[in-house]
Design a protein around this motif. Sequence first.
Motif, PDB file in Angstrom:
ATOM      1  N   ARG A   5       0.847  -1.186   0.000  1.00  0.00           N
ATOM      2  CA  ARG A   5       0.000   0.000   0.000  1.00  0.00           C
ATOM      3  C   ARG A   5       0.888   1.242   0.000  1.00  0.00           C
ATOM      4  NH1 ARG A   5      -2.851  -3.599   3.228  1.00  0.00           N
ATOM      5  NH2 ARG A   5      -4.982  -3.962   2.531  1.00  0.00           N
ATOM      6  N   ASP A   6       1.523   1.522  -1.104  1.00  0.00           N
ATOM      7  CA  ASP A   6       2.314   2.748  -1.164  1.00  0.00           C
ATOM      8  C   ASP A   6       1.572   3.772  -2.011  1.00  0.00           C
ATOM      9  OD1 ASP A   6       2.721   1.207  -3.382  1.00  0.00           O
ATOM     10  OD2 ASP A   6       4.892   1.290  -3.368  1.00  0.00           O
ATOM     11  N   VAL A   7       1.716   3.713  -3.288  1.00  0.00           N
ATOM     12  CA  VAL A   7       0.951   4.632  -4.134  1.00  0.00           C
ATOM     13  C   VAL A   7       0.152   3.813  -5.138  1.00  0.00           C
ATOM     14  CG1 VAL A   7       2.530   6.575  -3.954  1.00  0.00           C
ATOM     15  CG2 VAL A   7       2.907   4.844  -5.721  1.00  0.00           C
ATOM     16  N   MET A   8      -0.830   4.479  -5.722  1.00  0.00           N
ATOM     17  CA  MET A   8      -1.652   3.770  -6.704  1.00  0.00           C
ATOM     18  C   MET A   8      -0.848   3.494  -7.967  1.00  0.00           C
ATOM     19  SD  MET A   8      -5.404   5.383  -6.774  1.00  0.00           S
ATOM     20  CE  MET A   8      -5.262   6.997  -6.080  1.00  0.00           C
ATOM     21  N   PRO A   9      -1.138   2.372  -8.645  1.00  0.00           N
ATOM     22  CA  PRO A   9      -0.490   2.150  -9.935  1.00  0.00           C
ATOM     23  C   PRO A   9      -0.918   3.244 -10.919  1.00  0.00           C
ATOM     24  CG  PRO A   9      -2.024   0.358  -9.398  1.00  0.00           C
ATOM     25  CD  PRO A   9      -2.091   1.334  -8.277  1.00  0.00           C
ATOM     26  N   ALA A  10      -0.050   3.541 -11.867  1.00  0.00           N
ATOM     27  CA  ALA A  10      -0.369   4.606 -12.829  1.00  0.00           C
ATOM     28  C   ALA A  10      -1.505   4.175 -13.753  1.00  0.00           C
ATOM     29  CB  ALA A  10       0.864   4.932 -13.656  1.00  0.00           C
ATOM     30  N   PHE A  11      -2.345   5.131 -14.106  1.00  0.00           N
ATOM     31  CA  PHE A  11      -3.405   4.881 -15.108  1.00  0.00           C
ATOM     32  C   PHE A  11      -3.667   6.188 -15.835  1.00  0.00           C
ATOM     33  CE2 PHE A  11      -5.424   5.487 -10.888  1.00  0.00           C
ATOM     34  CZ  PHE A  11      -6.031   6.713 -11.103  1.00  0.00           C
ATOM     35  N   ASP A  12      -4.277   6.075 -16.998  1.00  0.00           N
ATOM     36  CA  ASP A  12      -4.707   7.281 -17.711  1.00  0.00           C
ATOM     37  C   ASP A  12      -6.086   7.661 -17.195  1.00  0.00           C
ATOM     38  OD1 ASP A  12      -2.462   7.414 -19.240  1.00  0.00           O
ATOM     39  OD2 ASP A  12      -3.311   6.247 -20.898  1.00  0.00           O
ATOM     40  N   LEU A  13      -6.259   8.915 -16.841  1.00  0.00           N
ATOM     41  CA  LEU A  13      -7.561   9.387 -16.355  1.00  0.00           C
ATOM     42  C   LEU A  13      -8.295  10.081 -17.494  1.00  0.00           C
ATOM     43  CD1 LEU A  13      -9.550   9.963 -14.018  1.00  0.00           C
ATOM     44  CD2 LEU A  13      -8.275  12.072 -13.599  1.00  0.00           C
TER      45      LEU A  13
END
Length: 338
Positions: A5-13
């Motif tokens: 639980r560190d940061v969210m995985p990257a995604f395109d918003l």
Amino acid sequence: MAVIRDVMPAFDLLQPGSVADAQRLLEKHQEEAWIMAGGLDSFDWLKDRIKKPKVLVDLSGIEELKGVRGTSDGIEIGAMTALTEIANHPTVKKDYGILAQAVELVASPQIRNQGTLGGNVSQDVRCWYYRGGWPCYRAGGNICYADTPVGRNREHAIFGANRCVAVHPSDSVPALIVLDAKFVIQTPKGERIVDAEDYFVGPETDITHLNILQPGDLLKSIRIPAAWAGAKFYFEKVRDRNVWDFPLMNVASAMVLSGSKIDRIRIAVNAVAPRPMRLKAVEDAVRGKPADASTGEMAGELAVEGAVPLQFNAYKIPLMRNLVKRAIGGVQEATWAL
Ligand SMILES: Cc1cc2nc3c(=O)[nH]c(=O)nc-3n(C[C@H](O)[C@H](O)[C@H](O)COP(=O)(O)OP(=O)(O)OC[C@H]3O[C@@H](n4cnc5c(N)ncnc54)[C@H](O)[C@@H]3O)c2cc1C
Ligand code: SF4
């Protein structure tokens, strides 16, 4: 299983401004896309890195998905309408009070301010093994951790289990089912309208999804016909903590009486099976009978026929029996002989 639980995985918003644009984006990105409404369920999955969509299609900028509108035959609620708005809406409160009551019992005020009706009916199960990242059947694996002699399954199903024994957790859905609501889905081929109970699928049909939506689809709105407006309603939710919590079980009924007898009735329960349950056999058995304690008693017995408890949830059988009894015979007749 360790969950990072560190940061969210990257995604395109992606933030479309219309239903048509949203639908086109969903169709283009297929399984790689994730629909985001209020984000309350969505962000849990993303922050825990358990679901990793490449693209997030955020519906929050689509005005046509928001609000409660009158129609020639009832009302239509946009999928992005906040639960608080529904609970406070004058027409909902006056004619479809069971829905106002049900959504008012969802979680906390903050969650109801942010959570939407579309998200509430489309949310995922709350089984902690699955949500903790364990590779169970629902996650595409080949085991159910909850359905073992030592599995923690106090909140799980007594009906409809098929490998997965998780329950559908929504409070709004039973109210929508008894109001005979219709779910309006935008698909690549146009609009599709289904009865509320047909929006949901059990694990025997699709163990990794809870509803019929296919890649490229989105829920646009929910229509409630006038047929049950002003009926005699009953909604009850039982939870561990009354301050706010998911249902251990809930029940909803809508009745139209002729004198003291039940002329028309719909009754549904949730959190007893992987999909919400409409109790058609109970409806058929009580039609034409007085809406009293003895009919409620009979209905309660009928409702639990065929229930199969797990190791730690046998209490759900008398709970369901009593909730159904109260939903028909009235709360004043209740006995809490669990
Ligand atoms: C702490 C907590 C307590 C809660 N307690 C309760 C409770 O007591 N009772 C209860 O009923 N619920 C409860 N909830 C659930 C909460 O109400 C839902 O998580 C919330 O309603 C989800 O709505 P959302 O708008 O945030 O949707 P999101 O979290 O953004 O979406 C939820 C899911 O629905 C899908 N989705 C959303 N909108 C659409 C659409 N228009 N078309 C297709 N798919 C869509 C998303 O892809 C996602 O899979 C609780 C949630 C939390 C976090
Ligand atoms: S009940 Fe369903 S979600 Fe929970 S561990 Fe079993 S298969 Fe997974």
